[in-house]
Design a protein around this motif. Structure first.
Motif, PDB file in Angstrom:
ATOM      1  N   LEU A 157      42.278  46.681  33.955  1.00 37.89           N
ATOM      2  CA  LEU A 157      41.666  45.371  33.762  1.00 37.89           C
ATOM      3  C   LEU A 157      42.035  44.500  34.955  1.00 37.89           C
ATOM      4  N   PHE A 158      41.063  44.249  35.816  1.00 35.51           N
ATOM      5  CA  PHE A 158      41.239  43.335  36.935  1.00 35.51           C
ATOM      6  C   PHE A 158      41.057  41.908  36.418  1.00 35.51           C
ATOM      7  N   VAL A 159      41.957  41.027  36.774  1.00 35.78           N
ATOM      8  CA  VAL A 159      41.858  39.637  36.350  1.00 35.78           C
ATOM      9  C   VAL A 159      41.779  38.761  37.594  1.00 35.78           C
ATOM     10  N   CYS A 160      40.608  38.200  37.829  1.00 34.59           N
ATOM     11  CA  CYS A 160      40.416  37.306  38.973  1.00 34.59           C
ATOM     12  C   CYS A 160      40.574  35.871  38.490  1.00 34.59           C
ATOM     13  N   ALA A 175      37.544  51.991  41.731  1.00 36.25           N
ATOM     14  CA  ALA A 175      37.460  51.983  40.273  1.00 36.25           C
ATOM     15  C   ALA A 175      36.032  52.250  39.820  1.00 36.25           C
ATOM     16  N   GLY A 176      35.071  51.603  40.474  1.00 35.99           N
ATOM     17  CA  GLY A 176      33.676  51.842  40.130  1.00 35.99           C
ATOM     18  C   GLY A 176      33.223  53.249  40.473  1.00 35.99           C
ATOM     19  N   GLY A 235      29.976  50.070  37.941  1.00 33.35           N
ATOM     20  CA  GLY A 235      31.036  50.770  37.228  1.00 33.35           C
ATOM     21  C   GLY A 235      32.098  49.877  36.647  1.00 33.35           C
ATOM     22  N   LEU A 236      31.995  48.551  36.830  1.00 33.17           N
ATOM     23  CA  LEU A 236      32.969  47.617  36.289  1.00 33.17           C
ATOM     24  C   LEU A 236      32.294  46.710  35.262  1.00 33.17           C
ATOM     25  N   ARG A 237      32.824  46.691  34.042  1.00 31.71           N
ATOM     26  CA  ARG A 237      32.329  45.776  33.023  1.00 31.71           C
ATOM     27  C   ARG A 237      32.825  44.368  33.356  1.00 31.71           C
ATOM     28  N   PRO A 291      37.218  50.823  33.648  1.00 29.12           N
ATOM     29  CA  PRO A 291      37.649  49.579  34.298  1.00 29.12           C
ATOM     30  C   PRO A 291      36.758  48.395  33.936  1.00 29.12           C
ATOM     31  N   ALA A 292      37.361  47.230  33.958  1.00 30.12           N
ATOM     32  CA  ALA A 292      36.628  45.989  33.727  1.00 30.12           C
ATOM     33  C   ALA A 292      37.271  44.894  34.554  1.00 30.12           C
ATOM     34  N   VAL A 293      36.528  43.813  34.746  1.00 31.18           N
ATOM     35  CA  VAL A 293      37.051  42.658  35.467  1.00 31.18           C
ATOM     36  C   VAL A 293      36.895  41.434  34.580  1.00 31.18           C
TER      37      VAL A 293
END
Length: 942
Positions: free
Chosen positions: A412-415, A399-400, A440-442, A471-473
């Motif tokens: 949207l990755f959700v950890c 993604a990055g 590369g990930l917000r 993409p974001a996390v």
């Protein structure tokens, strides 16, 4: 009272005690205003999410109760993670979601969200019909005037009956479908419909020739149009030129307000009377929660009526809710999520228009327009321990990487970080540091036990991803209550103080406190709600106990990989007719008037190249990608010229990561594309094989065909390369591929088989959603001769399209070459063994021995009928297996003959159980022509 381990009784008692101790507020906030200062979460939405959280909590308690008497088979719960209900509320109900196994709150909230009716005629037209992003969840406007609690239930005791007809019941008393639940694309309205009936009104191979050939990839900045229609839809906040409204979940402007109570009219903090609201949305939301509870409980008891997996596994999945089932493999769904995000953007640019968002009727074709809205984003959740897994690393890195290179991937990755991986602690600060460091990930972070904070940050994150298509996390800190699963004695590895600290952060309790402090409910009313929902969940649990389980092997494997060979055959023939009809001009342009059928005899590599070009012409959604396949044209030139013919949007290079290549393929297939990825060498596949086994092959199985991920994976492989290699470039192990249920494994040895077999795989993927792997023998790519130098016996002419139907090669059919009298011995082989066996058979013929050389062509499924027939014709079978003796193809062939009642003699020659060494030493461990000849002579001497 509390003990050293959180049991269902402990959790229930703690919640009751803590809620009962909450002090009623002297003021009351309006339901349609912020539930507390500084948040965008309204009181109405908070109360609705509380219902979803309660439903999730009681599902966990019910699972433990079912397990206590042997009727529950899955106890990994969501307790402590119920804050993810706010993440669901921050998204659109049509955003595809891939959820980990602690997602009960999200699933329940998504169900209630999707059940809401579309905006009325007086709503802001910018909201658009069917947009659920801002509609929130309906609430019980009379909760403060509740009619009293049902009898409290013990977490371990039996439930009791509940009166029918109460509109607050979680489930429709008549058992009807939940009203107003939209059919979300990507699934079927009737997953039980037989495969031979599904989609009967659809063309066997969707799309017309030509399609978007030559469309270049363009990387656009925010708000800049790429292809026609590539910009955001008219109802997006970006198109309006304004920021995301503070109460616009998911970044979609113009969402309707949530029904609720009126404002404090006198301004003195005195509670106002509830406003008049339409009770229909309330009933729909609660009915949807009941349906969600029934879904989950059916999974827990392995009911055959469970709507997504049908009792095959406990998963969160529902095609009507755009929830895609995932396996239990840690983080293995993340690469697919990246692929879906990639494909949503790729499809949007290629088609130039948003795809339809409503499903219906029969099963859709496996490929076609994207089933997701053009502005959709992908959400995938995972635990903190999964951050360390190779699959997660691959997905986050890819993604990055895409973002760094300008490719848009709206994921949207959700950890959800509860600090534990079963018993192993995540080091303090490690997860945040690891996620923040991802280029590369917000990065967004929130307290996942605080509903308002989670909602605010999730809304911001979703809006950012939706607007920028990047993409974001979202990092949520949560807690884990009641251990990892039912059998987990966490007191053995967790201090009592840690358990107590987690209990104090119980997210459901935190939401109760939030509502009481806002004056939106009293402690008594919330406990009444807790008991009512618990009663209803227990009632549903008792009902599903009597439902049928899967009872036969045929029933279990039914959805695994259904095939319709007649339709595939017709699709191949129809493709040929189009290629000489409506698609003739496009084909001539693509090949530059040098049609492959006019080029004379071709090598295996040249034939595959031509067949790929014809496939790209026939299937507008097909894409060829992998390491070095575009600019270089493949290490062996097999994809040479395809990017020039069809453009970088359809033929492109990827980063060097096999897991991500397969993940892109899996996501692309699920999104309506026909992916044809390449793994550069067979040995490289082993880095990523779980993407085939755990993800690709299980999708139909765990969704009963509601979701499919068609894919044709090309893998140059096997041994015998002259002057090049070592084991990484001459790998001869196919065992892992033959072991994957439902996977099609093709090994074309000759040019005249390569094109028909590739066309069959493409058609099977398009028609049936098949996952096919085509292993191409590298050593035969450029081979010209068969028996003598210059005889060109291994070349073949490319069949013109009008004859494709005549040379069609069905899955699971072998090819027999009679040599001499063909009466003395049957040689069964594949790949490089075909050429060696034909040469050995020619020598045997000089000695008066007639042979039948059988090319298996398909190693999964094996051509059993052809095997038995050809073996019985001579009564002597020699299996020539270029893979290893242990775990090789030959073992399966001999076992199949024995199972079929073959009574003749048989033996095999196979490669040695070792890796392939470098240089001439390889000849010492691989099957040779001499070994084949000796083996045949030994067999004939018996």
């Amino acid at each position: 009272m509390l003990s050293d381990v959180t049991t269902p009784q402990d959790l229930d008692e703690r919640f009751r005690e803590a809620v009962a101790g909450l002090v009623a507020s002297t003021t009351r906030r309006p339901a349609d205003g912020p539930v507390r200062d500084g948040t965008t979460l309204t009181g109405a939405r908070a109360r609705a999410l509380f219902d979803a959280q309660l439903t999730s909590r009681h599902l966990d308690l019910a699972a433990r109760w079912l397990r206590s008497f042997g009727e529950g088979y899955y106890t990994i719960g969501s307790s402590g993670h119920e804050g993810n209900a706010a993440v669901a509320a921050a998204l659109a109900a049509t955003d595809p979601a891939l959820l980990h196994y602690r997602s009960g709150g999200f699933y329940c909230a998504r169900a209630a969200q999707a059940a809401q009716p579309p905006p009325g005629p007086d709503s802001d037209p910018a909201a658009g019909s069917g947009s659920s992003a801002g509609s929130g969840l309906s609430v019980d406007s009379e909760i403060r005037a509740g009619s009293g609690a049902a009898e409290p239930i013990s977490p371990t005791g039996p439930g009791g009956p509940v009166g029918h007809g109460d509109p607050t019941h979680l489930d429709d008393p008549a058992g009807h479908a939940v009203p107003n639940r939209p059919a979300v694309p990507g699934g079927t309205a009737d997953p039980d419909r037989p495969a031979d009936q599904a989609g009967s009104s659809e063309p066997a191979v969707p799309g017309a020739p030509g399609g978007s050939a030559g469309v270049p990839e363009r990387i656009d900045g925010p708000g800049e149009p790429g292809a026609a229609g590539a910009g955001p839809p008219a109802n997006s906040s970006e198109s309006a030129g304004v920021g995301v409204p503070t109460d616009d979940p998911g970044g979609r402007a113009g969402a309707p307000d949530v029904p609720g109570e009126g404002p404090d009219l006198d301004g003195a903090g005195v509670a106002a009377e509830p406003a008049e609201v339409d009770p229909a949305p309330e009933r729909a939301g609660l009915a949807a929660l009941g349906a969600a509870a029934r879904d989950v409980l059916r999974g827990i008891v392995a009911s055959a009526e469970e709507p997504i997996a049908g009792g095959r596994h406990k998963v969160f999945g529902n095609a009507d809710l755009a929830v895609i089932p995932t396996t239990s493999t840690v983080a293995s769904h993340l690469p697919r999520a990246v692929g879906i995000g990639f494909a949503i953007e790729r499809q949007r640019r290629l088609t130039g228009a948003p795809a339809p968002t409503a499903g219906g009727g029969s099963a859709p074709p496996a490929t076609g327009p994207s089933p997701w809205p053009a502005d959709a984003i992908v959400v995938c959740s995972f635990g903190d321990a999964s951050v360390n897994h190779a699959s997660a690393t691959a997905a986050l890195n890819t993604a990055g990487w895409c973002d760094h290179t300008g490719l848009r991937v709206p994921v949207l990755f959700v950890c959800e970080d509860n600090g534990l991986g079963i018993s192993v602690r995540s080091p303090a600060g490690w997860v945040a540091a690891a996620l923040r460091a991802r280029p590369g990930l917000r990065y967004f972070a929130a307290d996942g036990c605080d509903l308002a904070e989670t909602y605010d940050v999730a809304t911001e994150a979703a809006a950012w991803v939706r607007r920028h298509r990047r993409p974001a996390v979202l990092h949520l800190t949560t807690v884990r209550l009641m251990g990892h699963a039912g059998a987990d004695a966490e007191q053995a590895y967790r201090p009592a103080a840690d358990i107590a600290r987690d209990l104090a952060r119980d997210p459901v309790l935190a939401t109760a406190r939030l509502l009481v402090e806002a004056g939106l409910a009293t402690a008594e009313e919330l406990l009444a709600r807790y008991d009512e929902i618990g009663w209803q969940v227990r009632k549903v649990a008792e009902e599903v106990l009597g439902e049928a389980k899967l009872e036969s092997a045929a029933e279990i494997v039914g959805p695994l990989a259904p095939r319709r060979p007649v339709r595939v055959s017709r699709a191949v023939a129809a493709a040929g007719e189009r290629a000489v009809g409506a698609g003739a001009a496009a084909r001539a342009a693509a090949f530059g008037d040098r049609l492959p059928e006019h080029a004379g005899p071709l090598t295996l590599a040249q034939t595959v190249n031509a067949a790929l070009a014809d496939g790209l012409l026939e299937h507008p959604t097909m894409a060829v990608f992998g390491e070095d396949v575009a600019a270089k044209g493949g290490v062996y030139g097999v994809t040479k010229g395809l990017r020039e013919k069809f453009g970088p949007s359809r033929v492109f290079d990827t980063l060097l990561d096999e897991t991500s290549i397969l993940g892109l393929g899996l996501g692309a297939g699920l999104t309506g594309m026909l992916p044809v990825p390449e793994i550069q060498y067979l040995a490289y596949l082993h880095n990523a094989e779980d993407q085939l086994r755990g993800e690709a092959a299980t999708m139909r199985y765990f969704s009963r065909g509601a979701y499919r991920n068609p894919m044709v994976l090309r893998v140059p492989g096997l041994a015998y390369q002259e002057g090049f290699g070592g084991h990484f470039h001459n790998d001869n192990s196919l065992a892992v591929l033959r072991d994957v249920p439902g996977l099609v494994l093709a090994v074309p040895a000759r040019a005249d088989d390569a094109a028909p077999m590739l066309r069959t795989c493409l058609a099977s993927a398009a028609v049936d959603g098949s996952v096919c792997v085509v292993v191409e023998p590298i050593a035969l790519y450029h081979t010209h001769d068969l028996y003598a130098d210059g005889d060109d016996g291994w070349l073949a002419r490319y069949v013109e399209p009008a004859g494709w139907g005549d040379v069609h090669v069905p899955i699971g059919r072998a090819r027999t070459y009679p040599v001499g009298s063909a009466e003395d011995i049957t040689i069964i082989t594949f790949g490089n063994g075909v050429r060696m066996s034909l040469r050995a058979a020619a020598r045997l013929a000089e000695e008066g021995i007639g042979s039948r050389v059988v090319d298996l062509r398909w190693l999964a499924p094996l051509p059993l009928a052809d095997l038995v027939r050809e073996a019985s014709a001579t009564g002597r079978v020699l299996v020539v297996d270029e893979t290893r003796r242990s775990g090789g193809v030959g073992e399966g062939v001999l076992a199949a003959l024995v199972d079929a009642g073959y009574v003749g003699v048989a033996r095999r020659v196979a490669s040695i159980d070792t890796f392939v060494p470098l240089g001439p030493a390889a000849r010492q461990v691989l099957v040779s022509e001499e070994a084949i000849t000796q083996g045949a002579q030994t067999l004939l001497a018996r």
